[in-house]
Motif scaffolding. Structure first.
Motif, PDB file in Angstrom:
ATOM      1  N   SER A 440       0.816  -1.106   0.070  1.00 19.63           N
ATOM      2  CA  SER A 440       0.095  -0.178   0.003  1.00 19.63           C
ATOM      3  C   SER A 440       0.882   1.187  -0.008  1.00 19.63           C
ATOM      4  CB  SER A 440      -1.125  -0.028   1.209  1.00 19.63           C
ATOM      5  OG  SER A 440      -1.823   1.246   1.229  1.00 19.63           O
ATOM      6  N   ARG A 441       0.558   2.194  -0.761  1.00 24.07           N
ATOM      7  CA  ARG A 441       1.222   3.644  -0.598  1.00 24.07           C
ATOM      8  C   ARG A 441       0.670   4.485   0.413  1.00 24.07           C
ATOM      9  NH1 ARG A 441       4.167   4.014  -5.285  1.00 24.07           N
ATOM     10  NH2 ARG A 441       3.798   2.541  -6.992  1.00 24.07           N
ATOM     11  N   LEU A 442       1.549   5.159   1.174  1.00 23.26           N
ATOM     12  CA  LEU A 442       1.130   5.981   1.997  1.00 23.26           C
ATOM     13  C   LEU A 442       0.762   7.109   1.676  1.00 23.26           C
ATOM     14  CD1 LEU A 442       3.570   5.664   5.227  1.00 23.26           C
ATOM     15  CD2 LEU A 442       1.351   4.697   4.922  1.00 23.26           C
ATOM     16  N   PRO A 443      -0.447   7.915   2.062  1.00 22.61           N
ATOM     17  CA  PRO A 443      -0.881   8.991   1.526  1.00 22.61           C
ATOM     18  C   PRO A 443      -0.025  10.089   2.003  1.00 22.61           C
ATOM     19  CG  PRO A 443      -2.558   8.110   2.559  1.00 22.61           C
ATOM     20  CD  PRO A 443      -1.491   7.378   2.900  1.00 22.61           C
ATOM     21  N   SER A 462       8.643  -3.175   5.233  1.00 28.16           N
ATOM     22  CA  SER A 462       9.903  -2.379   4.515  1.00 28.16           C
ATOM     23  C   SER A 462       9.096  -1.158   3.831  1.00 28.16           C
ATOM     24  CB  SER A 462      10.437  -2.962   3.427  1.00 28.16           C
ATOM     25  OG  SER A 462       9.738  -3.421   2.347  1.00 28.16           O
ATOM     26  N   PHE A 463       9.840   0.162   3.747  1.00 30.44           N
ATOM     27  CA  PHE A 463       9.027   1.242   3.170  1.00 30.44           C
ATOM     28  C   PHE A 463      10.099   2.001   2.135  1.00 30.44           C
ATOM     29  CE2 PHE A 463       8.165   5.777   3.785  1.00 30.44           C
ATOM     30  CZ  PHE A 463       7.112   5.892   2.976  1.00 30.44           C
ATOM     31  N   ASP A 464       9.701   2.159   1.133  1.00 35.57           N
ATOM     32  CA  ASP A 464      10.472   2.996   0.140  1.00 35.57           C
ATOM     33  C   ASP A 464       9.987   4.292   0.229  1.00 35.57           C
ATOM     34  OD1 ASP A 464      11.387   3.951  -2.263  1.00 35.57           O
ATOM     35  OD2 ASP A 464      11.150   2.330  -3.367  1.00 35.57           O
ATOM     36  N   THR A 467       8.923   6.104  -3.317  1.00 36.94           N
ATOM     37  CA  THR A 467       7.467   5.609  -4.001  1.00 36.94           C
ATOM     38  C   THR A 467       6.641   5.780  -2.870  1.00 36.94           C
ATOM     39  OG1 THR A 467       7.838   3.547  -3.509  1.00 36.94           O
ATOM     40  CG2 THR A 467       8.579   4.326  -5.684  1.00 36.94           C
ATOM     41  N   ARG A 468       7.137   5.930  -1.714  1.00 28.73           N
ATOM     42  CA  ARG A 468       5.892   5.794  -0.530  1.00 28.73           C
ATOM     43  C   ARG A 468       5.243   4.474  -0.441  1.00 28.73           C
ATOM     44  NH1 ARG A 468       5.800   9.922   2.264  1.00 28.73           N
ATOM     45  NH2 ARG A 468       4.157   9.409   3.434  1.00 28.73           N
TER      46      ARG A 468
END
Length: 546
Positions: A440-443, A462-464, A467-468
């Motif tokens: 899921s992408r974080l807002p 993990s978090f990019d 790309t969020r």
């Protein structure tokens, strides 16, 4: 005379003394290997690759100490062990002493095959230079080989026509089998065209690793030449290579007859010839039949014999046919289907029925599939529909939960951070899925705080930042076990443009994986969650930014 008598008496006594001494010396320096009792205690029967324990018992029933003993244990041929022969130096075995040694192995082979374990124990009795050796054996019969390995072939094949058939394999062995190969033996007159997957040769395929509840299918194409009426037999072996030797675990053979077919039968499910079902859905079966012979056909009946625990037979609907619960068959006859009453050369007819797939069922270790065997006049065909897992994801957001202590203003305020707890909860109600991940992408204006529960799941999240994209590597999910959950804390810091609005806390989340049985990708998407959709509050205006 008295001297002679005395001399004779002394001579006799000397001979007796030497004899007694000789007997004593012989007894004290002789040994019978029957004094050592040696035995192997092991199971009489075992399943393929089942862990087996051999208990070696040895006892000195003699009066002499046995020195420098060496025990040699030979595992049954083709056992899954690092070395098939083990040698152990033992301590001296004293009179009356009994000891044991244990050896474990997994034995492999065909069903009904006898697997023999052997043991030798050599030693030197005290005061003797000669070594003795005792040996014994123990036999275990391979009772069950929980592998499915079978050909799926039509019963009649047209000479010289391109024919497709399958070789299916599936493991329910409680141990991963490695270095597996499939070998095929074709009858005379068969011309191989291609296979999927491509093999090491026209007759050999590398399966590699096969875990429990995993399987596959080899599709083959070719032409079978010969005379009409001739019978041909296809043979196959599933096994593994060990030390340059192919060890057969399962064999299969299937005969076909060369004939001039008068009927051609095909099937579609929900409009597709290679449909993959999911639990709970309705399947629309359409059976097409065509007269490819030179004469018209009349007064026929068509029977569909259904096999598979996943069919919900109570839901079956066949407007032009009837369902026979005794053998789970759907039968159509010429009274209700005109094309069964008369089918001219080149003409085609169709029958159809609907049936639901159960939401969940115990497929008993067999491959989760639904089979329809179609019988029409002298022709018959078998079609299989694979069933994939039903994978879902719950994405819920809490204002407060037992995992974290969330802080910040409620309702949220511009420029101030408010913390929320997010839970991802995968659901699987059937089968098994591997390589599962949630994304899921974080807002904008939403960040991770770094708090994760359980803590040991932190490494899988993990978090990019570019790309969020937030990713959770779940691994494998099995419907028979409890699915893992993960919770993590986020913080919303609204900006002035969001005043009076209800910002999105989590965008939609997607869960994906690969069904272990069908090799198909399964996916599901959960809805986005904004500040008004919290799981633990229904207060008005709690989500409007102030």
């Amino acid at each position: 005379m008295s001297f002679k008598k005395l001399f004779l008496s002394v001579l006799i006594l000397g001979i007796l003394a030497v004899t007694v001494a000789g007997i004593w010396y012989w007894n004290s320096n002789s040994y019978s290997k029957g004094n050592l009792k040696l035995e192997i205690i092991g199971p009489d029967k075992a399943d393929l690759a089942q862990e087996v324990e051999y208990l070696i018992k040895y006892k000195n029933n003699g009066n002499t100490r046995l020195e420098d003993p060496k025990l040699i244990f030979q595992y049954p041929e083709n056992s899954l062990v690092d070395k098939e022969r083990k040698e152990i130096e033992l301590e001296d075995i004293y009179p009356g002493q009994e000891k044991t040694k244990k050896f474990g192995a997994r034995i492999i082979g065909k069903e009904g095959e006898a697997k023999v374990a052997r043991v030798w124990l050599n030693y030197r009795p005290k005061n003797l230079s000669a070594r003795f050796e005792s040996n014994t054996t123990q036999t275990t019969i391979i009772q069950d080989v929980p592998l499915t390995f079978e050909f799926n072939l039509p019963s009649i094949v047209e000479p010289g026509a391109e024919t497709e058939f399958n070789l299916n394999y599936f493991s329910n062995v409680d141990y991963p089998l490695t270095d597996l190969r499939v070998e095929a033996e074709y009858p005379s007159g068969f011309e191989f065209s291609q296979s999927d997957p491509e093999g090491l040769s026209e007759t050999e395929w590398d399966v590699g690793l096969l875990n429990k509840a995993e399987g596959g299918r080899i599709k083959m194409e070719g032409k079978l030449n010969g005379e009409v009426g001739e019978e041909k037999v296809f043979k196959g072996k599933l096994g593994m290579w060990q030390d340059g030797e192919f060890v057969t675990l399962k064999e299969s053979s299937r005969g076909v007859e060369l004939g001039e077919p008068s009927l051609y039968i095909t099937q579609t499910v929900n409009g597709k010839s290679d449909y993959t079902a999911v639990p709970g859905e309705t399947l629309h079966y359409e059976i097409y039949f065509k007269n490819v012979g030179e004469e018209a056909l009349s007064n026929m009946f068509l029977a569909n014999k259904l096999r598979g625990q996943g069919f919900d037979y109570d839901s079956l609907k066949a407007p032009q046919g009837r369902f026979k619960s005794g053998d789970n068959s759907v039968v159509f006859d010429s009274r209700n289907v005109s094309k069964l009453q008369f089918l001219g050369t080149g003409e085609e007819g169709k029958v159809e029925f609907w049936v639901d797939v159960k939401e969940n069922w115990n497929f008993g270790g067999d491959r989760p599939s639904l089979t329809n065997q179609v019988f029409l006049s002298q022709a018959q065909e078998e079609f299989t529909v694979e069933v994939s897992s039903d994978l879902n994801l719950d994405q819920v957001v809490y204002l407060q939960n037992e995992m974290f202590r969330n802080e910040g203003p409620i309702p949220p305020e511009v420029g101030r951070g408010t913390e929320y707890a997010v839970m991802w909860k995968p659901k699987i109600n059937f089968s098994s899925v591997k390589d599962v991940k949630v994304e899921s992408r974080l807002p904008e204006n939403v960040e991770l705080t770094g708090k994760v529960f359980p803590e040991d799941a932190t490494s899988s999240l993990s978090f990019d930042s570019q790309t969020r994209m937030l990713t959770w590597d779940v691994g494998e999910l099995d419907s028979s076990t409890t699915t893992p959950n993960i919770s993590f804390q986020i913080e919303l810091t609204p900006d002035s443009s969001q005043k009076g609005e209800t910002p999105t806390l989590m965008k939609k989340a997607t869960i994906t994986g690969t069904d272990i049985y069908t090799k198909k990708e399964v996916t599901a998407t959960s809805s986005a969650v904004d500040t008004t959709l919290l799981k633990d509050t229904d207060k008005e205006d709690h989500g409007v930014v102030q």
